[in-house]
Design an enzyme around this catalytic site. Structure first.
Site, mmCIF file in Angstrom:
data_model
loop_
_atom_site.group_PDB
_atom_site.id
_atom_site.type_symbol
_atom_site.label_atom_id
_atom_site.label_comp_id
_atom_site.label_asym_id
_atom_site.label_seq_id
_atom_site.Cartn_x
_atom_site.Cartn_y
_atom_site.Cartn_z
ATOM 1 N N GLU A 53 0.840 -1.210 0.000
ATOM 2 C CA GLU A 53 0.000 0.000 0.000
ATOM 3 C C GLU A 53 0.869 1.251 0.000
ATOM 4 O O GLU A 53 0.553 2.239 -0.647
ATOM 5 C CB GLU A 53 -0.969 -0.009 1.190
ATOM 6 C CG GLU A 53 -1.841 -1.259 1.319
ATOM 7 C CD GLU A 53 -2.585 -1.656 0.045
ATOM 8 O OE1 GLU A 53 -2.792 -0.803 -0.840
ATOM 9 O OE2 GLU A 53 -2.954 -2.849 -0.071
ATOM 10 N N HIS A 95 2.165 1.975 -3.472
ATOM 11 C CA HIS A 95 1.160 2.572 -4.366
ATOM 12 C C HIS A 95 1.276 4.098 -4.409
ATOM 13 O O HIS A 95 0.803 4.714 -5.350
ATOM 14 C CB HIS A 95 -0.248 2.221 -3.882
ATOM 15 C CG HIS A 95 -0.828 0.970 -4.482
ATOM 16 N ND1 HIS A 95 -0.757 0.675 -5.834
ATOM 17 C CD2 HIS A 95 -1.538 -0.041 -3.924
ATOM 18 C CE1 HIS A 95 -1.387 -0.476 -6.063
ATOM 19 N NE2 HIS A 95 -1.856 -0.942 -4.922
HETATM 20 N N1 BES Z 1 -6.107 -1.225 -4.185
HETATM 21 C C1 BES Z 1 -6.165 -2.456 -3.502
HETATM 22 C C2 BES Z 1 -7.363 -2.609 -2.626
HETATM 23 C C3 BES Z 1 -8.683 -2.807 -3.336
HETATM 24 C C4 BES Z 1 -8.901 -3.944 -4.033
HETATM 25 C C5 BES Z 1 -9.683 -1.899 -3.271
HETATM 26 C C6 BES Z 1 -10.126 -4.135 -4.666
HETATM 27 C C7 BES Z 1 -10.882 -2.088 -3.905
HETATM 28 C C8 BES Z 1 -11.115 -3.220 -4.607
HETATM 29 C C9 BES Z 1 -4.928 -2.674 -2.632
HETATM 30 O O1 BES Z 1 -3.799 -1.990 -3.043
HETATM 31 C C10 BES Z 1 -4.590 -4.122 -2.733
HETATM 32 O O2 BES Z 1 -4.175 -4.548 -3.771
HETATM 33 N N2 BES Z 1 -4.789 -4.871 -1.662
HETATM 34 C C11 BES Z 1 -4.603 -6.285 -1.640
HETATM 35 C C12 BES Z 1 -3.381 -6.680 -0.880
HETATM 36 C C13 BES Z 1 -2.136 -6.561 -1.679
HETATM 37 C C14 BES Z 1 -0.916 -6.806 -0.855
HETATM 38 C C15 BES Z 1 -2.106 -7.496 -2.856
HETATM 39 C C16 BES Z 1 -5.833 -6.857 -0.973
HETATM 40 O O3 BES Z 1 -6.579 -6.091 -0.390
HETATM 41 O O4 BES Z 1 -6.022 -8.052 -1.055
HETATM 42 ZN ZN ZN Z 2 -2.753 -2.843 -4.606
#
Ligand code: BES
Ligand code: ZN
Length: 883
Positions: free
Chosen positions: A306, A309
């Site tokens: 995060e 990002h």
């Molecule tokens: N941007 C995403 C979170 C997200 C995902 C928001 C889908 C809305 C819809 C965040 O950066 C993300 O990718 N989170 C992952 C964990 C990551 C380490 C792969 C998650 O939430 O699983």
């Molecule tokens: Zn992500």
């Protein structure tokens, strides 16, 4: 109000927005059931939309519109059109103007957890991908970038902490202390999906970070009162991630504060809102007593993800949601590299490849297969997939492999320089690498467009007179839904040739071409490479480090696999050889072949494994990976059709038992030797020792003697950390009996007041292959600590059952599928995003044997025929059934 049926959105229909919003002033008055949102938008026609004069149409869902004014003049009902999903002005000014919009939302009733909702009495928001439209009417698309000023007011007792993006500008009290407010300003233009706010009674842990240019950043992590100590590891991870991005990618943080808030109810793992990340609390809170090493590792990597990002996603965002991999695939690649640098690079690669194969290869082989850059969607939430994430990361990794470390860095530098502050596309991203290094990546870009896991068929022919070895490679990209035929792709193949003693031979191509870094490029359907001066028949080590996400078919004799397992200089491929050998053995057992001579191959595999694991020079974490068998899901995927999960389960159990018996003394010695007596440390080396010990315990337990069960029960009882305790709990629950009952009761008593840790108790029961598991899981859905409105509970119980219990989920009577269908339909009323995810566990139904297949189909049809399905579930159900 008019009802609109969801229609697919297509990449080819992309058009720049007709209007832009430069500035947003939000004024949010938090109330549990009636939160008022006033927004003031500075809007102007988009000159880049080349004179398209069309009315302004704002997105909005689940909103109660109270007032709207244009340039200060109130609009009447005749001045705009409202639907369920939009607000359109009848007459739109051609010069810049402002809109003032007041809406009301109900956080308490919001169980979809998109927009503003309440979790444990904390107000929080989730806007990606399209949640901002549940807060106010807006151009809710990522190519509309605005600066935000946000004023929040609330009851100071209920919400002493008020946070939003950017820097705090002002705070104060109102109404003689009955309300208080805070004003936040984010100077960086951002798309609406990165907006966030939080209001609640939370406790911070604070720290500071000095950037490489000397700026001081205030860091804070907000958690439930009393849990502050459990946020220390997340804080430590954050600081290491910030430093790493400076060193490895030259990226510095760009605000005065960085806040993280942990909430209990969250659809995903975490969210990168600018300057205000919001996390699922299971990915923040950790102490030795409450969290396993796997969770410590996950916290480190998700906090980093995060944070990363901020540059790959926030400073440079996506033009549209088809470009999702531009931020997600790239950021996963970055977090994988971070973990590789912080821990063991080889072990990290093994973990990442295991994950890729289990999830992404399965997705790519079934009805939900789609390109890394999809071409259409109905519900964008359904495209946060392992293809976009994990395969997306592999594609970035291949660019790095093709260009080398320096070339890759040059391309990234150009990307940051060229597109900072923009909403970019995948094409623009790839152009940066082409321009920075003068490389043609046009064929390579097929990786973004073509779905399906390529199959590489390899053959090595040795000519002992000419001393040449011909490596023949053929690539087949299988058909996938909507893509019947494919073009050949550009694949980087890292390789080596082992001489009889197991050492690497020098690689010289007959055409005199150099092999940089041991990598050759496969670009045609069939291609051969001739290596010269090869003294004796070599053993090929292909796809070292898993240099391309493909299925490799290479029919090496078992002796060659043993040589690779014993001595490949590429430790990843050494592990791969062990994994392949186990896979061969398991598939032979499932198909009934080799059951008689049960089996000379199985025994040879086990002996080779024993030899490989005994290498004291190898790190414990790596040896633990060697001892883990391929999962039942992996075996099922490789078998591919007419799968009987019960047979796979039996073969798996028997092989584990054979290893336990054959290598018993060695495993017992390992189990005793790596027993850490010192204080707990979550570092990679200590975690690796625990992993090795627990891997040995798993195999010893598979023998199932009373002494083995005794050892296991003692492991549970004597555990001084959650890693050992949870590992033992899972193994005990899988076996059942009085020991399991006692451990589960003990665990429940110890942790029933901890909503994070208790999920381990739900999951341990859901993964048990015992025949009683389904009725147990059904009963647990009525447990007072379970709630369908809490995604973590749903994932722990229903998700674990459907995704990690192949033998009971796939009961021959179909009761597992029927249960899942019931749960999906119930969930769909509350939280469609989670319902659709749960349904995704059915994606491989067509590869089952005919009896189960028919039962699974019935359950799927029951779902699709249900009334009032969300677009989320509707889309997944129809794709799963159609393909
Ligand atoms: N941007 C995403 C979170 C997200 C995902 C928001 C889908 C809305 C819809 C965040 O950066 C993300 O990718 N989170 C992952 C964990 C990551 C380490 C792969 C998650 O939430 O699983
Ligand atoms: Zn992500």
């Amino acid at each position: 109000m008019k009802l609109e049926t969801p229609r697919p959105v297509h990449l080819k229909d992309y058009r720049p927005p007709a209007y832009l919003i430069d500035r947003v002033h939000l004024d949010v008055s938090l109330e549990p059931t009636r939160t008022r949102v006033h927004s003031k938008l500075s809007i102007k026609p988009n000159t880049k939309a080349a004179g398209r004069r069309e009315p302004l149409r704002l997105d909005g869902e689940h909103l109660e519109l109270a007032e709207i004014a244009l340039d200060g003049k109130p609009l009447g009902k005749k001045d705009y059109k409202l639907t369920d999903t939009s607000l359109t002005l009848v007459k739109t000014p051609s010069a810049p103007f402002t809109l003032d919009i007041t809406t009301f939302v109900n956080p308490e009733a919001n169980k979809a957890l998109q927009g503003i909702y309440r979790s444990n009495n904390v107000y929080c928001s989730q806007c990606e991908a399209q949640g901002f439209r549940r807060i106010t009417y807006f151009l809710d698309r990522p190519d509309v970038l605005a600066t935000y000023t946000v004023r929040i007011d609330a009851d100071p007792h209920a919400a002493p902490i008020l946070l939003s993006n950017g820097n705090l500008k002002e705070r104060g009290t109102l109404d003689g202390g009955k309300r208080h407010y805070a004003v936040w300003h984010d100077p960086h233009p951002k798309p609406s999906y990165l907006f966030a706010l939080v209001g609640g009674d939370l406790a911070p842990i604070s720290s500071t970070f000095r950037t490489k240019s000397g700026r001081k950043v205030d860091l804070a992590i907000y958690v439930e009162h009393g849990k502050e100590a459990r946020a220390a590891w997340a804080m430590d991870s954050l600081k290491r991630a910030m430093r790493w991005d400076e060193v490895r990618f030259g990226r510095e943080y760009d605000l005065d504060v960085f806040n993280i808030v942990a909430v209990s109810d969250f659809n995903m793992g975490a969210m990168e809102n600018k300057g205000l990340n919001i996390f699922n609390d299971r990915l923040i809170l950790a102490s030795p007593e409450t969290a396993t090493d796997t969770i410590f590792e996950a916290i480190e990597s998700v906090v980093a993800h995060e944070y990363f990002h901020n540059w790959t996603g926030n400073r440079i965002t996506c033009r549209d949601w088809f470009q999702l991999c531009l931020k997600e695939g790239l950021t996963v690649y970055r977090d994988q590299e971070f973990s590789a640098d912080e821990r063991s690079a080889t072990v990290q690669r093994i973990i990442d490849v295991r994950q890729l194969k289990t999830h992404q290869f399965a997705e790519d082989a079934g009805p939900l297969a789609h390109p890394v850059r999809p071409e259409s969607y109905i519900e964008i939430n359904n495209f946060y997939t392992s293809t976009v994430y994990e395969k997306g990361a592999e594609v970035v990794r291949m660019i790095a492999t093709i260009l080398g470390r320096d070339g890759f860095r040059k391309g990234m530098d150009l990307y940051f320089e060229r597109h900072d502050g923009e909403a970019a596309t995948v094409d623009e991203f790839v152009s940066c690498f082409e321009d920075a290094t003068g490389t043609d990546l046009s064929q390579f870009k097929l990786w973004y467009a073509q779905a399906g896991t390529p199959q590489i068929i390899a053959n090595l022919r040795y000519d002992k007179d000419k001393k040449t070895a011909d490596l023949e490679l053929e690539q087949i990209v299988p058909p996938t839904p909507g893509q019947p035929s494919k073009k050949p792709m550009h694949l980087p193949i890292r390789l080596g040739l082992l001489g009889g003693n197991g050492h690497d031979l020098d690689l010289k191509l007959s055409n005199g071409e150099e092999i940089a870094d041991g990598v050759v490029s496969l670009t045609r359907r069939r291609q051969s490479f001739r290596f010269v001066d090869i003294p004796s028949r070599p053993v090929p080590s292909l796809l070292r480090g898993f240099s391309a996400p493909v299925n490799l078919t290479l029919d090496l004799p078992d002796e060659d696999v043993e040589l690779l397992m014993a001595s490949d200089s590429d430790l990843f491929n050494r592990w791969q050889a062990a994994n392949d050998y186990a896979t061969r053995t398991l598939i032979e057992a499932v198909s009934g072949r080799g059951s008689n001579k049960r089996s000379s191959r199985a025994l040879r595999y086990v002996r080779a494994l024993g030899a490989a694991v005994s290498g004291d020079n190898l790190e414990p974490a790596y040896r633990a990976e060697l001892l883990k068998l391929p999962t039942q899901a992996d075996i099922a995927r490789i078998i591919g059709k007419n799968v009987d999960p019960a047979l796979v389960h039996r073969a798996h159990r028997q092989l584990a038992k054979l290893i336990g018996k054959t290598l018993g003394p060695q495993l017992e010695a390992l189990y005793r030797a790596v027993d850490d007596k010192g204080p707990f440390s979550p570092d990679a080396a200590s975690a690796g020792r625990r992993a090795l010990r627990n891997a040995a315990l798993t195999l010893l337990t598979a023998r199932g003697t009373p002494a083995d069960i005794g050892r296991l029960a003692k492991h549970y009882a004597k555990a001084t950390n959650m890693t050992d305790r949870a590992h033992a709990l899972f193994l005990l629950a899988a076996r059942g009996g009085p020991e399991a009952k006692a451990a589960l009761a003990n665990f429940y008593e110890a942790w029933r007041k901890d909503h994070v840790v208790i999920d381990t108790w739900f999951a341990a029961q859901a993964q048990s292959p015992l025949a009683s598991t389904l009725s147990r899981v059904k009963a647990l859905t009525k447990h007072p600590l379970f709630a369908l409105t809490a995604p973590n509970k749903v994932r722990a119980l229903i998700g674990t059952f459907a995704a990690s219990n192949p033998v009971q989920f796939n009961r021959p009577d179909g009761a597992g599928y029927a249960f899942l269908a019931d749960q999906v339909l119930a969930l769909d009323r509350l939280n469609p995003q989670i319902a659709a995810r749960m349904l995704g566990t059915m994606r491989s139904w067509r590869s089952l044997e005919s009896g189960r297949r028919a039962k699974a189909k019935k359950a799927l049809q029951r779902i699709i025929r249900a009334k009032r399905l969300s677009p989320d579930v509707q889309e997944i159900a129809s794709r799963i059934l159609e393909a």
